[in-house]
Design an enzyme around this catalytic site. Structure first.
Site, PDB file in Angstrom:
ATOM      1  CG  ASP A   7     -28.180  64.208  40.825  1.00  0.00           C
ATOM      2  OD1 ASP A   7     -29.178  64.753  40.323  1.00  0.00           O
ATOM      3  OD2 ASP A   7     -28.238  63.078  41.359  1.00  0.00           O
ATOM      4  CB  SER A   8     -30.957  66.072  43.936  1.00  0.00           C
ATOM      5  OG  SER A   8     -31.206  64.893  43.194  1.00  0.00           O
ATOM      6  CE1 TYR A  39     -31.490  69.332  45.817  1.00  0.00           C
ATOM      7  CE2 TYR A  39     -30.847  70.045  43.616  1.00  0.00           C
ATOM      8  CZ  TYR A  39     -30.588  69.962  44.975  1.00  0.00           C
ATOM      9  OH  TYR A  39     -29.441  70.525  45.467  1.00  0.00           O
ATOM     10  N   GLY A  40     -36.734  66.306  43.010  1.00  0.00           N
ATOM     11  CA  GLY A  40     -37.772  66.026  42.014  1.00  0.00           C
ATOM     12  C   GLY A  40     -39.197  66.337  42.436  1.00  0.00           C
ATOM     13  CB  CYS A  70     -29.818  66.889  38.364  1.00  0.00           C
ATOM     14  SG  CYS A  70     -31.426  66.877  39.180  1.00  0.00           S
ATOM     15  CG  ASN A  71     -33.058  64.513  33.262  1.00  0.00           C
ATOM     16  OD1 ASN A  71     -33.263  64.732  32.072  1.00  0.00           O
ATOM     17  ND2 ASN A  71     -32.243  63.560  33.661  1.00  0.00           N
ATOM     18  CB  SER A  72     -35.173  67.670  38.965  1.00  0.00           C
ATOM     19  OG  SER A  72     -35.632  66.346  38.935  1.00  0.00           O
ATOM     20  CD  GLU A 147     -31.334  58.191  46.110  1.00  0.00           C
ATOM     21  OE1 GLU A 147     -31.622  58.566  47.251  1.00  0.00           O
ATOM     22  OE2 GLU A 147     -30.658  58.869  45.304  1.00  0.00           O
ATOM     23  CB  CYS A 180     -34.890  60.721  36.183  1.00  0.00           C
ATOM     24  SG  CYS A 180     -34.287  60.638  37.887  1.00  0.00           S
ATOM     25  CB  THR A 181     -29.139  61.497  36.259  1.00  0.00           C
ATOM     26  OG1 THR A 181     -29.469  62.092  37.521  1.00  0.00           O
ATOM     27  CG2 THR A 181     -28.997  62.578  35.215  1.00  0.00           C
ATOM     28  CG  HIS A 182     -31.781  58.432  40.663  1.00  0.00           C
ATOM     29  ND1 HIS A 182     -31.592  59.780  40.752  1.00  0.00           N
ATOM     30  CD2 HIS A 182     -31.454  57.918  41.875  1.00  0.00           C
ATOM     31  CE1 HIS A 182     -31.177  60.075  41.983  1.00  0.00           C
ATOM     32  NE2 HIS A 182     -31.087  58.957  42.678  1.00  0.00           N
TER      33      HIS A 182
HETATM   34  N1  DGN Z   1     -31.503  62.493  39.473  1.00  0.00           N
HETATM   35  C1  DGN Z   1     -32.464  63.578  39.506  1.00  0.00           C
HETATM   36  C2  DGN Z   1     -32.957  63.898  38.088  1.00  0.00           C
HETATM   37  O1  DGN Z   1     -32.301  63.568  37.102  1.00  0.00           O
HETATM   38  O2  DGN Z   1     -34.013  64.515  37.960  1.00  0.00           O
HETATM   39  C3  DGN Z   1     -33.663  63.344  40.378  1.00  0.00           C
HETATM   40  C4  DGN Z   1     -33.399  62.883  41.783  1.00  0.00           C
HETATM   41  C5  DGN Z   1     -34.356  63.517  42.733  1.00  0.00           C
HETATM   42  O3  DGN Z   1     -34.074  64.585  43.201  1.00  0.00           O
HETATM   43  N2  DGN Z   1     -35.471  62.917  42.998  1.00  0.00           N
END
Ligand code: DGN
Length: 256
Positions: A7-8, A39-40, A70-72, A147, A180-182
């Protein structure tokens, strides 16, 4: 069996937690690119470059399969990675789509994620192919809120209201993809604001996707690598995982 995940940053740890609950014996190597997060908000080209480097690192750790936590990255780089590497590479988008298809009776589905995920249109295209009406919204402040560990605070509640208020009026929507995994970490805040909507998390949905690829065997090791380890990284890992880990550093320049 050794599973690689990346992930990022720390968000993909929600995927790791879900995987660990079901696969208690596998060995897991996780890479969080904390030196280059987020990364988003980055371009597809940059996301592909970073993703190839992370995948390459995991392959050098002899993983048998890579989960893109990571979805992005899944939305922008999965095909590029699958073309480049020979081992199975699984993203979270297809799994999230499948879970939403199972969940929605009204065939109206909301999607929230980073700008890179929402602008890729991947979720929307996949769902619309099944005649689902989609409503997508980027929620860029959600990642920094997680975060900063501001979950379940006035700030998270205000941000949820700010981004999701239109979903309150879209009465036909019965399912919202946390793309988004967050975002699973904000589930309580989102649920409190949209109690009538079923939340589908890509972090959980991936489990049904790896059933036929992953065998639950190994020594149950968990190695967590990061490209930057600050006090915040250690605190966030403990906060998300509910326990302390010895974090391993990998120099981001060595990935290239
Ligand atoms: N956790 C990342 C996702 O699922 O897209 C996004 C985190 C990021 O890079 N902003």
């Amino acid at each position: 069996m050794k599973i690689g995940m990346f992930d990022s940053g720390v968000g993909g740890l929600t995927v790791l937690k879900s995987v660990r609950k079901v696969y208690d014996k596998v060995d897991i190597v996780y890479l969080g690119d904390t030196a280059r997060v987020p990364y988003g908000i980055k371009s597809k080209e940059t996301i592909i470059t970073y993703a190839k480097e992370s995948a390459n690192f995991l392959i050098n750790q002899n993983v048998d399969v890579i989960l893109i936590a990571c979805n992005s990255v899944s939305a922008n780089a999965m095909e590029a990675l699958q073309e480049m590497f020979d081992i199975p590479i699984v993203g979270v988008i297809e799994a999230g789509v499948e879970a939403a298809l199972k969940s929605s009776k009204t065939k109206h589905v909301g999607i929230i994620g980073t700008s890179a995920t929402i602008n890729s249109n991947k979720y929307q295209e996949r769902l619309e192919a099944f005649n689902i009406k989609t409503y997508a919204k980027a929620c860029p402040l959600f990642v920094p809120i997680v975060e900063e560990k501001l979950i379940n605070t006035d700030i998270s509640k205000k941000a949820v209201e700010f981004y999701l208020k239109e979903f309150k009026d879209l009465k036909d929507i019965d399912t919202l993809i946390l793309g988004c995994t967050h975002y699973p970490l904000l589930e309580e805040d989102i649920k409190a604001f949209l109690p009538h909507i079923n939340l589908v998390s890509s972090s959980d949905a991936i489990i049904s996707y790896i059933n036929n690829i992953v065998k639950n065997e190994g020594n149950a090791t968990t190695e967590l690598y990061f490209t930057d380890i600050s006090q915040n990284t250690s605190e966030l890992v403990e906060y998300i995982m509910g326990q302390k880990y010895d974090l391993k550093y990998v120099n981001v320049e060595s990935l290239a």
